[in-house]
Design a protein around this motif. Structure first.
Motif, PDB file in Angstrom:
ATOM      1  N   ALA A 468     -39.119 -19.726 -23.410  1.00 44.16           N
ATOM      2  CA  ALA A 468     -37.349 -19.961 -23.674  1.00 44.16           C
ATOM      3  C   ALA A 468     -37.625 -21.853 -23.116  1.00 44.16           C
ATOM      4  N   PHE A 469     -36.887 -21.389 -22.390  1.00 40.25           N
ATOM      5  CA  PHE A 469     -36.058 -22.637 -22.087  1.00 40.25           C
ATOM      6  C   PHE A 469     -36.269 -22.544 -20.704  1.00 40.25           C
ATOM      7  N   ASP A 470     -36.943 -21.661 -19.502  1.00 39.36           N
ATOM      8  CA  ASP A 470     -37.304 -21.279 -18.257  1.00 39.36           C
ATOM      9  C   ASP A 470     -36.601 -21.815 -17.557  1.00 39.36           C
ATOM     10  N   ILE A 471     -35.354 -21.899 -16.847  1.00 37.90           N
ATOM     11  CA  ILE A 471     -34.361 -22.684 -15.672  1.00 37.90           C
ATOM     12  C   ILE A 471     -34.652 -22.401 -14.571  1.00 37.90           C
ATOM     13  N   GLU A 472     -35.348 -22.681 -13.279  1.00 43.81           N
ATOM     14  CA  GLU A 472     -36.203 -22.029 -12.223  1.00 43.81           C
ATOM     15  C   GLU A 472     -34.588 -21.349 -11.458  1.00 43.81           C
ATOM     16  N   GLY A 473     -34.732 -20.540 -10.818  1.00 41.39           N
ATOM     17  CA  GLY A 473     -32.910 -20.467 -10.595  1.00 41.39           C
ATOM     18  C   GLY A 473     -31.889 -19.908 -11.384  1.00 41.39           C
ATOM     19  N   LEU A 474     -32.474 -19.723 -12.779  1.00 42.28           N
ATOM     20  CA  LEU A 474     -31.707 -18.830 -13.632  1.00 42.28           C
ATOM     21  C   LEU A 474     -32.279 -17.787 -14.157  1.00 42.28           C
ATOM     22  N   GLY A 475     -31.887 -16.800 -13.818  1.00 45.53           N
ATOM     23  CA  GLY A 475     -32.820 -15.570 -14.692  1.00 45.53           C
ATOM     24  C   GLY A 475     -31.540 -15.001 -14.747  1.00 45.53           C
ATOM     25  N   ALA A 476     -32.040 -13.403 -15.432  1.00 49.66           N
ATOM     26  CA  ALA A 476     -31.679 -12.441 -15.634  1.00 49.66           C
ATOM     27  C   ALA A 476     -30.031 -12.000 -14.619  1.00 49.66           C
ATOM     28  N   LYS A 477     -30.814 -12.077 -13.852  1.00 51.98           N
ATOM     29  CA  LYS A 477     -29.485 -11.581 -12.539  1.00 51.98           C
ATOM     30  C   LYS A 477     -27.847 -12.347 -13.054  1.00 51.98           C
ATOM     31  N   GLN A 478     -28.717 -14.405 -12.887  1.00 55.62           N
ATOM     32  CA  GLN A 478     -27.451 -14.928 -12.438  1.00 55.62           C
ATOM     33  C   GLN A 478     -26.398 -15.021 -13.899  1.00 55.62           C
ATOM     34  N   VAL A 479     -27.475 -14.837 -14.680  1.00 56.99           N
ATOM     35  CA  VAL A 479     -27.017 -15.302 -16.273  1.00 56.99           C
ATOM     36  C   VAL A 479     -25.684 -14.166 -16.172  1.00 56.99           C
ATOM     37  N   GLU A 480     -26.167 -12.763 -15.857  1.00 58.60           N
ATOM     38  CA  GLU A 480     -25.322 -11.997 -16.011  1.00 58.60           C
ATOM     39  C   GLU A 480     -23.690 -11.692 -14.942  1.00 58.60           C
ATOM     40  N   GLN A 481     -24.066 -12.364 -13.900  1.00 55.06           N
ATOM     41  CA  GLN A 481     -23.397 -12.914 -13.153  1.00 55.06           C
ATOM     42  C   GLN A 481     -22.028 -13.641 -13.755  1.00 55.06           C
ATOM     43  N   PHE A 482     -22.885 -14.835 -14.328  1.00 54.73           N
ATOM     44  CA  PHE A 482     -22.365 -15.974 -14.224  1.00 54.73           C
ATOM     45  C   PHE A 482     -21.027 -15.539 -15.892  1.00 54.73           C
ATOM     46  N   TYR A 483     -21.602 -14.862 -16.556  1.00 54.63           N
ATOM     47  CA  TYR A 483     -21.395 -13.976 -18.283  1.00 54.63           C
ATOM     48  C   TYR A 483     -20.268 -13.574 -17.100  1.00 54.63           C
ATOM     49  N   ARG A 484     -20.440 -12.855 -16.404  1.00 51.56           N
ATOM     50  CA  ARG A 484     -19.124 -11.823 -16.080  1.00 51.56           C
ATOM     51  C   ARG A 484     -17.594 -12.163 -15.565  1.00 51.56           C
ATOM     52  N   ASP A 485     -17.954 -13.629 -14.665  1.00 52.07           N
ATOM     53  CA  ASP A 485     -17.225 -14.165 -14.482  1.00 52.07           C
ATOM     54  C   ASP A 485     -16.562 -15.664 -15.362  1.00 52.07           C
ATOM     55  N   GLY A 486     -16.902 -15.464 -16.077  1.00 52.92           N
ATOM     56  CA  GLY A 486     -16.422 -16.552 -17.366  1.00 52.92           C
ATOM     57  C   GLY A 486     -17.235 -17.634 -17.531  1.00 52.92           C
ATOM     58  N   TRP A 487     -18.446 -17.716 -16.337  1.00 55.97           N
ATOM     59  CA  TRP A 487     -18.742 -19.710 -16.551  1.00 55.97           C
ATOM     60  C   TRP A 487     -19.834 -19.527 -17.240  1.00 55.97           C
ATOM     61  N   ILE A 488     -19.843 -18.939 -17.693  1.00 52.45           N
ATOM     62  CA  ILE A 488     -21.146 -19.305 -19.137  1.00 52.45           C
ATOM     63  C   ILE A 488     -21.159 -17.709 -20.517  1.00 52.45           C
ATOM     64  N   ALA A 489     -20.807 -18.599 -21.980  1.00 57.86           N
ATOM     65  CA  ALA A 489     -20.640 -17.619 -22.846  1.00 57.86           C
ATOM     66  C   ALA A 489     -21.427 -18.252 -23.560  1.00 57.86           C
ATOM     67  N   GLN A 490     -21.596 -18.617 -24.145  1.00 51.43           N
ATOM     68  CA  GLN A 490     -22.336 -19.755 -24.466  1.00 51.43           C
ATOM     69  C   GLN A 490     -24.226 -20.466 -24.507  1.00 51.43           C
ATOM     70  N   PRO A 491     -24.984 -20.363 -24.348  1.00 46.96           N
ATOM     71  CA  PRO A 491     -26.050 -21.442 -24.464  1.00 46.96           C
ATOM     72  C   PRO A 491     -25.377 -22.729 -23.709  1.00 46.96           C
ATOM     73  N   ALA A 492     -25.011 -23.051 -24.495  1.00 49.87           N
ATOM     74  CA  ALA A 492     -24.441 -24.969 -24.191  1.00 49.87           C
ATOM     75  C   ALA A 492     -23.350 -24.984 -22.776  1.00 49.87           C
ATOM     76  N   ASP A 493     -22.147 -24.095 -22.288  1.00 50.42           N
ATOM     77  CA  ASP A 493     -21.911 -23.422 -20.915  1.00 50.42           C
ATOM     78  C   ASP A 493     -23.610 -23.890 -19.600  1.00 50.42           C
ATOM     79  N   ILE A 494     -23.562 -23.533 -20.136  1.00 53.76           N
ATOM     80  CA  ILE A 494     -25.339 -23.890 -18.941  1.00 53.76           C
ATOM     81  C   ILE A 494     -24.932 -25.666 -18.456  1.00 53.76           C
ATOM     82  N   PHE A 495     -25.133 -26.221 -19.842  1.00 49.22           N
ATOM     83  CA  PHE A 495     -25.185 -27.286 -19.231  1.00 49.22           C
ATOM     84  C   PHE A 495     -24.464 -28.479 -18.753  1.00 49.22           C
ATOM     85  N   THR A 496     -23.105 -27.715 -19.359  1.00 46.22           N
ATOM     86  CA  THR A 496     -21.715 -28.533 -18.328  1.00 46.22           C
ATOM     87  C   THR A 496     -21.319 -27.616 -17.045  1.00 46.22           C
TER      88      THR A 496
END
Length: 704
Positions: A468-496
């Motif tokens: 898919a987007f294959d963003i270097e440095g943003l893997g499953a572990k980082q997604v879980e961390q950022f979601y848990r902390d409320g930083w990203i909830a939807q894909p668009a949040d990644i780009f802000t």
């Protein structure tokens, strides 16, 4: 990471495991193919390959670019000249049960349009566990021998092949050009003697006969190969200047008459019962053959039918390998747990008392769905004799061609008196939302959507996955961390993220595992992915039933994101946009329903639009670049075809670059109408669409 069952891997663990397996298998291939010193047993190597394939099936978005499953054989080793095969050396599809064999024969009949009562013979021969080799003869003289390599390019091992007694240097009475294909192997007796000599010389011994045969054939010094006891069975052919015979069985007899060794256990079978009977006969003799086999290969006997059946991308339609049974074991079912996937599917997993099955310690197994637990199939018919599965049961664990274990049977005599029927949940264990089961669906699905943390996190992991987007440095572990902390909830949040947290970098760079450089690298990597190919975006959305191949198909058909988005938004059952969508070969009602649902007004559509506002979506190259009279055209077949089946006609049209649709619309270019054509012919006439009869169609494509 300690080895875990595939059914119990998280996406993060799966990604790490795929990297580990890729490295181990690559190292094993080097040892096996180039150093003549394999350090893994045949069983261990195959187990690694099966484990890799199973993880890829469960996590297709994590499949690596260098995946071992994409390799047919191995690339050419240093020191060997490359040989491009004039006809690709294909692999075989696998069957693991009698039902698989029956389905194979049924699919052959269906493709050819043959009735059940029509004669259809198959050959059945042992599947030799060795190394594939292609021998090219010109004017009766051996001029080239090549390994399979990756199927397209192999290694030139002509000098080594000449040292094998079963391979004649010259033959008489053969076609002027004859490519014989077969298997190089080593007998058990010769293998034991070779290893004894190696040990006496202080040289490294071989792991198994197949590795010994492969290593011996790939020696750069043919004198070494000459001292190795290699054998060769011929089983087929490639390029021919004239046919060997009209049937597979007679062609093998012809090869035998020309001086090649063919397997004496090859039999001609007139029906499925005879095929399975011969399979059982070979299986019973397996231990006494004196060489390794791992199954039985069935091939349609009539070579004209083989030609009509043709090939899929990597396997022939006219042949299949019936592998020998998987290993079985019995153990105690200690618990049943429910996992929630990115599409909301509630998947039951058996937690087992650990048991060794086929050399692997198994502690988890799939239970498929609630019907499987209850002892019935999707149609309500009994399986396992109607025996349900309960916590505390004594269960039989089964491992087939993959490494995902399954619960195959239950021993009712060992069932504890306290065991109760399993009550499958009707609510999501993660968020508590209702989990209904829609008509025609085999599983229950959480209705919580993005409010369900399991679905939201899995969708985000899919979004950033390799395909898919294959963003270097943003893997499953980082997604879980950022979601848990409320930083990203939807894909668009990644780009802000940079806009919201990047100005001072303080919030990110002070987190564990992050510094100013790594934070800036992440923001830069996200920026790079704002420009994205259309197919990757469609796949990244994680729409149910739309995989990587489906995404490529849709992108190639619609060309631009705007055209695709508008078409999906307009699609409603039976309207023109819907008919055009389901008319795309490879898109059915199920996929169309998922696409239309995703693009209807609502939370999912809002999330998509919000995301795309941050992206520069690159258009796709439209399909239809093949140089033929029908390339890029949409063709519809109707009525009865008399000289070929509908499946044959469709396959032929697609091979020439055409798109085959199921209904006539303004976008249809050609209607091929046989006897009995009805409403489609009338609509084509109304729209002024070119209409051809079968003879006209054949005349048109025969110019290609």
């Amino acid at each position: 990471m300690a080895e875990k069952d595939v059914a119990n891997l998280t996406a993060q663990e799966a990604e790490a495991e795929l990297a580990r397996l890729s490295a181990i298998i690559a190292e094993a291939n080097t040892a096996y193919h180039t150093e003549d010193a394999p350090d893994l047993s045949d069983a261990d190597y195959d187990a690694l390959k099966r484990r890799n394939a199973a993880i890829e099936r469960r996590f297709p978005d994590l499949k690596r670019d260098d995946s071992p499953s994409e390799q047919v054989g191995a690339s050419v080793a240093e020191g060997f000249q490359k040989v491009a095969h004039s006809q690709r050396m294909m692999s075989l599809g696998n069957a693991f049960s009698e039902d698989d064999v029956t389905e194979f024969a049924r699919s052959v009949r269906k493709f050819l349009g043959l009735e059940e009562t029509s004669a259809l013979a198959f050959t059945a021969e042992p599947k030799i566990d060795g190394l594939s080799l292609a021998l090219r003869y010109e004017g009766g003289v051996l001029v080239q021998a090549a390994t399979r390599g990756d199927g397209a390019v192999g290694e030139n091992v002509t000098a080594n092949a000449r040292t094998i007694d079963d391979i004649p240097d010259r033959i008489s009475g053969a076609p002027d050009i004859l490519e014989v294909r077969g298997e190089v192997y080593m007998s058990h007796e010769d293998f034991a003697a070779l290893n004894l000599r190696q040990a006496e010389l202080g040289a490294k011994t071989f792991a198994n006969p197949r590795n010994a045969a492969a290593g011996s054939l790939r020696q750069l010094d043919s004198a070494i190969t000459r001292g190795r006891p290699l054998r060769f069975f011929a089983y087929g052919w490639g390029t021919l200047s004239s046919p060997l015979a009209d049937t597979q069985f007679d062609a093998l007899k012809r090869l035998h008459d020309l001086g090649f060794s063919t397997n004496p256990l090859t039999a001609l079978c007139q029906d499925i019962d005879a095929m399975l009977e011969h399979y059982q006969h070979i299986e019973q003799r397996r231990a006494t053959l004196g060489y390794d086999i791992d199954g039985v290969v069935y091939k349609v006997d009539d070579l004209d039918l083989q030609r009509r059946l043709g090939y899929r991308s990597t396997t022939p339609r006219w042949a299949i390998a019936h592998k020998f049974p998987a290993e079985l074991a019995w153990t105690r079912l200690e618990n049943i747990e429910i996992q929630v996937g990115r599409t909301g599917a509630l998947s039951p997993v058996a937690r087992l008392k650990p048991v060794t099955v086929g050399g692997v310690v198994v502690s988890n197994a799939t239970l498929h769905n609630e019907d499987y637990i209850a002892g019935r199939d999707a149609n309500g018919a009994e399986i396992r004799g109607g025996k349900d599965i309960r916590i505390g049961d004594w269960v039989q664990i089964y491992r087939a061609g993959d490494v995902i274990p399954k619960v195959a049977d239950v021993d009712l005599e060992e069932r504890p008196a306290s065991a109760k029927p399993y009550d499958f949940p009707t609510a999501c264990p993660e968020c508590g939302s209702d989990a209904p089961r829609e008509a025609g669906d085999a599983v229950r699905r959480c209705s919580g959507g993005l409010i369900c943390p399991a679905q939201a996190v899995e969708k985000l992991k899919h979004f950033v996955s390799r395909a898919a987007f294959d963003i270097e440095g943003l893997g499953a572990k980082q997604v879980e961390q950022f979601y848990r902390d409320g930083w990203i909830a939807q894909p668009a949040d990644i780009f802000t993220l940079r806009e919201r947290y990047g100005t001072g970098l303080q919030q990110l760079k002070n987190r564990e595992g992050w510094g100013e450089k790594s934070a800036n690298n992440l923001f830069d990597a996200i920026e790079e992915k704002r420009e994205i190919p259309m197919a990757r975006l469609i796949f990244a959305l994680g729409i149910r039933h739309v995989g990587e191949s489906g995404a490529n198909l849709l992108a190639g058909h619609y060309g631009t994101w705007a055209d695709f988005r508008d078409a999906m938004a307009q699609a409603e059952p039976k309207n023109d946009a819907w008919q055009h969508l389901v008319g795309i070969d490879g898109v059915g009602d199920v996929m169309a329903h998922s696409l239309a649902t995703a693009f209807r007004p609502g939370a999912e559509r809002d999330a998509i639009d919000r995301l795309v506002a941050h992206l520069d979506v690159q258009p796709a190259v439209r399909r239809g670049t093949i140089d033929s009279p029908v390339a890029g055209k949409t063709v519809v077949f109707t009525g009865t075809l008399e000289r070929m089946t509908r499946a044959e006609a469709k396959a032929r049209a697609e091979s020439l670059g055409a798109k085959v649709a199921g209904s006539v619309s303004a976008k249809t270019d050609i209607l091929v109408a046989g006897p009995g054509a009805g409403s489609k012919a009338a609509k084509a006439a109304e729209l002024g669409i070119e209409t051809l009869d079968e003879d006209g169609w054949l005349a048109l494509i025969d110019t290609a």
